[in-house]
Design a protein around this motif. Structure first.
Motif, PDB file in Angstrom:
ATOM      1  N   ILE A  39      33.877   3.175-132.653  1.00 48.21           N
ATOM      2  CA  ILE A  39      32.795   2.294-132.240  1.00 48.21           C
ATOM      3  C   ILE A  39      32.348   1.522-133.478  1.00 48.21           C
ATOM      4  O   ILE A  39      32.170   2.108-134.546  1.00 48.21           O
ATOM      5  N   SER A  40      32.179   0.212-133.330  1.00 46.66           N
ATOM      6  CA  SER A  40      31.779  -0.609-134.475  1.00 46.66           C
ATOM      7  C   SER A  40      30.610  -1.512-134.116  1.00 46.66           C
ATOM      8  O   SER A  40      30.320  -1.740-132.935  1.00 46.66           O
ATOM      9  N   PHE A 127      27.173   4.871-126.132  1.00 53.21           N
ATOM     10  CA  PHE A 127      27.546   3.865-127.122  1.00 53.21           C
ATOM     11  C   PHE A 127      29.001   3.524-126.885  1.00 53.21           C
ATOM     12  O   PHE A 127      29.779   4.386-126.490  1.00 53.21           O
ATOM     13  N   GLY A 128      29.399   2.294-127.165  1.00 59.13           N
ATOM     14  CA  GLY A 128      30.793   1.965-126.937  1.00 59.13           C
ATOM     15  C   GLY A 128      31.229   0.683-127.599  1.00 59.13           C
ATOM     16  O   GLY A 128      30.421  -0.119-128.053  1.00 59.13           O
ATOM     17  N   SER A 129      32.547   0.514-127.641  1.00 63.12           N
ATOM     18  CA  SER A 129      33.183  -0.695-128.168  1.00 63.12           C
ATOM     19  C   SER A 129      34.441  -0.978-127.381  1.00 63.12           C
ATOM     20  O   SER A 129      35.041  -0.075-126.797  1.00 63.12           O
ATOM     21  N   MET A 130      34.856  -2.227-127.413  1.00 54.40           N
ATOM     22  CA  MET A 130      36.147  -2.613-126.859  1.00 54.40           C
ATOM     23  C   MET A 130      37.213  -2.000-127.771  1.00 54.40           C
ATOM     24  O   MET A 130      37.141  -2.146-128.985  1.00 54.40           O
ATOM     25  N   ALA A 131      38.180  -1.301-127.204  1.00 56.75           N
ATOM     26  CA  ALA A 131      39.198  -0.628-128.017  1.00 56.75           C
ATOM     27  C   ALA A 131      40.518  -1.390-128.067  1.00 56.75           C
ATOM     28  O   ALA A 131      41.427  -0.996-128.784  1.00 56.75           O
ATOM     29  N   GLU A 171      41.311  -3.807-120.207  1.00 59.79           N
ATOM     30  CA  GLU A 171      41.092  -3.387-121.600  1.00 59.79           C
ATOM     31  C   GLU A 171      40.821  -1.891-121.645  1.00 59.79           C
ATOM     32  O   GLU A 171      40.432  -1.271-120.646  1.00 59.79           O
ATOM     33  N   SER A 172      40.982  -1.322-122.815  1.00 58.05           N
ATOM     34  CA  SER A 172      40.614   0.056-123.095  1.00 58.05           C
ATOM     35  C   SER A 172      39.273   0.036-123.817  1.00 58.05           C
ATOM     36  O   SER A 172      39.013  -0.859-124.616  1.00 58.05           O
ATOM     37  N   LEU A 173      38.431   1.023-123.536  1.00 60.63           N
ATOM     38  CA  LEU A 173      37.115   1.130-124.178  1.00 60.63           C
ATOM     39  C   LEU A 173      37.001   2.462-124.903  1.00 60.63           C
ATOM     40  O   LEU A 173      37.566   3.457-124.483  1.00 60.63           O
ATOM     41  N   ALA A 174      36.258   2.452-126.001  1.00 61.25           N
ATOM     42  CA  ALA A 174      35.916   3.695-126.703  1.00 61.25           C
ATOM     43  C   ALA A 174      34.437   3.940-126.478  1.00 61.25           C
ATOM     44  O   ALA A 174      33.596   3.080-126.719  1.00 61.25           O
ATOM     45  N   LEU A 175      34.110   5.139-125.949  1.00 64.53           N
ATOM     46  CA  LEU A 175      32.716   5.486-125.637  1.00 64.53           C
ATOM     47  C   LEU A 175      32.352   6.806-126.298  1.00 64.53           C
ATOM     48  O   LEU A 175      33.202   7.665-126.442  1.00 64.53           O
TER      49      LEU A 175
END
Length: 175
Positions: A39-40, A127-131, A171-175
């Motif tokens: 996550i950034s 919390f998350g970001s596009m991976a 898309e893949s997500l990081a949570l």
């Protein structure tokens, strides 16, 4: 650096505004056993335009990230980008339960169900970001419904600065 199993760091985007949206390599201080959830977040505000982050090629040793603005802009001032990485799965960090998830590349502009594999006491923070970087149109992760102790719904939202359509590639997500 690292704290227990979490690793964190920061990088700078290019000082040359013409290269502001170039991919930046970020290495982990210690290799993970498998690709982690990353996550950034932009940590400075040196330009007047909205900017977010995107990731690609997350591996056990590092990843690439870049800044992204609406589709009309060609440059941006230098920014500091902070990131955290956690192994995928559940655990305890500083006495707090967490679950780190990386979705398959299946999240689009339609609501996507995230099911937690563990029950949290109370409602957890999300919390998350596009991976990944599978669609060329600028976009960001959005929450569709309230988070519960069992999961959440999220989707990918495109900006509408250049066009009105908001359909986005998976898309893949990081949570």
């Amino acid at each position: 650096g690292s704290f227990q199993i979490m690793q964190a760091g920061k990088v700078q985007s290019a000082a040359d505004t013409d290269h502001a949206f170039d991919w930046i390599n970020a290495g982990f201080p210690q290799a993970f056993d498998a690709a982690p959830a990353v996550i950034s977040q932009i940590q400075t505000h040196t330009g007047g335009d909205f900017v977010s982050t995107r990731h690609q090629q997350v591996t056990p040793t590092g990843f690439q990230l870049r800044m992204e603005e609406d589709g009309q802009d060609a440059g941006h001032n230098q920014e500091t980008i902070g990131w955290i990485a956690l192994p995928v799965g559940t655990g305890n960090l500083g006495g707090l339960a967490y679950e780190a998830i990386v979705t398959p590349a299946a999240v689009t502009h339609e609501p996507y169900d995230i099911a937690f594999s563990t029950r949290f006491r109370g409602t957890p923070a999300l919390f998350g970001s596009m991976a990944t970087f599978n669609g060329g149109d600028p976009c960001h992760l959005r929450q569709f419904s309230p988070v519960s102790d069992r999961g959440a719904q999220v989707f990918v939202e495109e900006d509408t600065c250049l066009d009105a359509e908001q359909a986005h590639a998976a898309e893949s997500l990081a949570l």
